[in-house]
Enzyme design. Structure first.
Site, PDB file in Angstrom:
ATOM      1  N   GLY A  12       0.814  -1.204   0.000  1.00  0.00           N
ATOM      2  CA  GLY A  12       0.000   0.000   0.000  1.00  0.00           C
ATOM      3  C   GLY A  12       0.848   1.254   0.000  1.00  0.00           C
ATOM      4  O   GLY A  12       0.569   2.199   0.737  1.00  0.00           O
ATOM      5  N   SER A  14       1.607   3.438  -2.561  1.00  0.00           N
ATOM      6  CA  SER A  14       1.440   4.388  -3.664  1.00  0.00           C
ATOM      7  C   SER A  14       1.044   5.776  -3.188  1.00  0.00           C
ATOM      8  O   SER A  14       1.109   6.739  -3.956  1.00  0.00           O
ATOM      9  CB  SER A  14       0.396   3.873  -4.665  1.00  0.00           C
ATOM     10  OG  SER A  14      -0.875   3.749  -4.040  1.00  0.00           O
ATOM     11  N   ASP A  63      -3.323  -7.428  -4.469  1.00  0.00           N
ATOM     12  CA  ASP A  63      -4.232  -7.316  -3.338  1.00  0.00           C
ATOM     13  C   ASP A  63      -3.668  -8.171  -2.210  1.00  0.00           C
ATOM     14  O   ASP A  63      -3.552  -9.394  -2.341  1.00  0.00           O
ATOM     15  CB  ASP A  63      -5.621  -7.819  -3.763  1.00  0.00           C
ATOM     16  CG  ASP A  63      -6.653  -7.753  -2.648  1.00  0.00           C
ATOM     17  OD1 ASP A  63      -6.267  -7.552  -1.470  1.00  0.00           O
ATOM     18  OD2 ASP A  63      -7.855  -7.910  -2.941  1.00  0.00           O
ATOM     19  N   VAL A  64      -3.299  -7.548  -1.093  1.00  0.00           N
ATOM     20  CA  VAL A  64      -2.644  -8.292  -0.011  1.00  0.00           C
ATOM     21  C   VAL A  64      -3.542  -9.331   0.635  1.00  0.00           C
ATOM     22  O   VAL A  64      -3.054 -10.221   1.343  1.00  0.00           O
ATOM     23  CB  VAL A  64      -2.089  -7.339   1.069  1.00  0.00           C
ATOM     24  CG1 VAL A  64      -1.025  -6.426   0.486  1.00  0.00           C
ATOM     25  CG2 VAL A  64      -3.209  -6.539   1.732  1.00  0.00           C
ATOM     26  N   ASN A  90       1.705  -2.055   5.356  1.00  0.00           N
ATOM     27  CA  ASN A  90       1.021  -0.776   5.512  1.00  0.00           C
ATOM     28  C   ASN A  90      -0.381  -0.770   4.914  1.00  0.00           C
ATOM     29  O   ASN A  90      -1.220   0.018   5.337  1.00  0.00           O
ATOM     30  CB  ASN A  90       1.859   0.326   4.874  1.00  0.00           C
ATOM     31  CG  ASN A  90       1.099   1.627   4.763  1.00  0.00           C
ATOM     32  OD1 ASN A  90       0.920   2.349   5.738  1.00  0.00           O
ATOM     33  ND2 ASN A  90       0.607   1.937   3.552  1.00  0.00           N
ATOM     34  N   SER A 143      -2.438   0.873  14.617  1.00  0.00           N
ATOM     35  CA  SER A 143      -3.121   2.144  14.847  1.00  0.00           C
ATOM     36  C   SER A 143      -3.426   2.260  16.332  1.00  0.00           C
ATOM     37  O   SER A 143      -3.602   1.240  17.017  1.00  0.00           O
ATOM     38  CB  SER A 143      -4.434   2.210  14.058  1.00  0.00           C
ATOM     39  OG  SER A 143      -5.211   3.333  14.444  1.00  0.00           O
ATOM     40  N   TYR A 156     -12.520  -1.722  11.903  1.00  0.00           N
ATOM     41  CA  TYR A 156     -11.160  -1.173  11.910  1.00  0.00           C
ATOM     42  C   TYR A 156     -10.452  -1.430  13.239  1.00  0.00           C
ATOM     43  O   TYR A 156      -9.318  -1.928  13.265  1.00  0.00           O
ATOM     44  CB  TYR A 156     -11.197   0.325  11.611  1.00  0.00           C
ATOM     45  CG  TYR A 156      -9.834   0.927  11.364  1.00  0.00           C
ATOM     46  CD1 TYR A 156      -9.173   0.710  10.160  1.00  0.00           C
ATOM     47  CD2 TYR A 156      -9.200   1.705  12.330  1.00  0.00           C
ATOM     48  CE1 TYR A 156      -7.920   1.252   9.922  1.00  0.00           C
ATOM     49  CE2 TYR A 156      -7.942   2.253  12.103  1.00  0.00           C
ATOM     50  CZ  TYR A 156      -7.309   2.024  10.896  1.00  0.00           C
ATOM     51  OH  TYR A 156      -6.066   2.556  10.670  1.00  0.00           O
ATOM     52  N   LYS A 160      -7.085  -3.812  13.735  1.00  0.00           N
ATOM     53  CA  LYS A 160      -5.795  -3.290  14.179  1.00  0.00           C
ATOM     54  C   LYS A 160      -5.366  -3.896  15.519  1.00  0.00           C
ATOM     55  O   LYS A 160      -4.172  -4.069  15.771  1.00  0.00           O
ATOM     56  CB  LYS A 160      -5.843  -1.763  14.259  1.00  0.00           C
ATOM     57  CG  LYS A 160      -5.954  -1.096  12.893  1.00  0.00           C
ATOM     58  CD  LYS A 160      -4.802  -1.479  11.968  1.00  0.00           C
ATOM     59  CE  LYS A 160      -4.836  -0.712  10.660  1.00  0.00           C
ATOM     60  NZ  LYS A 160      -3.687  -1.061   9.786  1.00  0.00           N
TER      61      LYS A 160
END
Length: 261
Positions: A12, A14, A63-64, A90, A143, A156, A160
């Protein structure tokens, strides 16, 4: 240069924090794999900046959360650089909404990218590092939401929290192979995506007041923590989580005073 001739993969990378990490590693001497899923033009720009620093950079789509994509990325990285010394997980996504309204497919997608993706990349790169018998360093970008629930954050926070647990598990299991595994947990960081969350100046100012240091962090500040952890300066650090958040995670009483003013 702390990372001279090291080969690094940043998923990730870019844009946002990922691109800053990739650029920071290159500045420290590493050659880079820039991984992206959809935005190839952004990935090209990051690669060009790295090449301008005199380091090598290749762009690999993938795609991870897809095991075959991860295997291909690892294979093509080894073909290009001969090895992988550093992995930074990331890549991540965020789907917002009240938990009672989150769709199952949205929950599954966040867990798949944020947690399963980190696992798949760690597993594939870890196997390579174990076979090489030359150690390595892995950073999982977690995070502060992995500790403090983010209201309307859906999957999320659980994803994390899982990344932090995965980091600690791998650190224990892979220390005997001289593979160090650590996590970096950003707090509020001002990226183009984050800026969209504050459509008015008043809202942004209010958010900044809730941060003890009075401002959002930068992607470059996260990158500096990553560069430190993957370098020999951190050679006896594994299984740790470095929080880079301007004091946000310990700010309960700070917020009380802000509300009282």
């Amino acid at each position: 240069m702390k990372l001279k001739d090291k080969a690094a993969v940043v998923t990730g990378s870019s844009q946002g924090i990922g691109s800053a990490i990739a650029l920071g590693l290159a500045e420290a001497g590493a050659d880079l794999v820039i991984n992206y899923n959809q935005n190839i033009e952004a990935a090209k720009k990051v690669a060009e900046k790295i090449q301008a620093q005199g380091r090598r950079a290749i762009i690999l789509q993938g795609d991870v959360s897809d095991r075959e994509d991860v295997r291909r990325i690892v294979k093509e990285t080894i073909e290009a650089f001969g090895k992988i010394d550093i992995l930074v997980n990331n890549a991540g996504i965020f789907t917002a909404g009240p938990i009672e309204e989150i769709r199952e497919q949205d929950w599954d997608r966040v867990i798949a990218v944020n947690l399963k993706g980190a696992f798949l990349c760690c597993q594939a790169v870890g196997r390579h590092m174990i076979e090489r018998k030359s150690g390595g360093s892995i950073i999982n970008v977690a995070s502060i939401s992995g500790h403090i629930p983010e209201i309307h954050g859906g999957a999320y926070t659980p994803s994390k929290a899982g990344v932090i647990g995965l980091t600690q598990l791998l650190a224990i299991e892979w220390s005997k192979y001289s593979i160090r595994v650590n996590a970096v947990s950003p707090g509020p960081v001002m990226t183009p995506l984050q800026r969209k969350a504050y459509p008015t100046k008043k809202l942004l100012e209010a958010r900044n007041r809730a941060i003890p240091m009075g401002r959002h962090g930068t992607a470059e500040e996260i990158a500096k923590a990553v560069v430190f952890l993957v370098s020999d300066d951190a050679s006896y650090i594994t299984g740790e989580e470095i929080t880079v958040d301007g004091g946000s995670q310990i700010s309960m009483f700070h917020l009380v005073h802000q509300l009282a003013d």
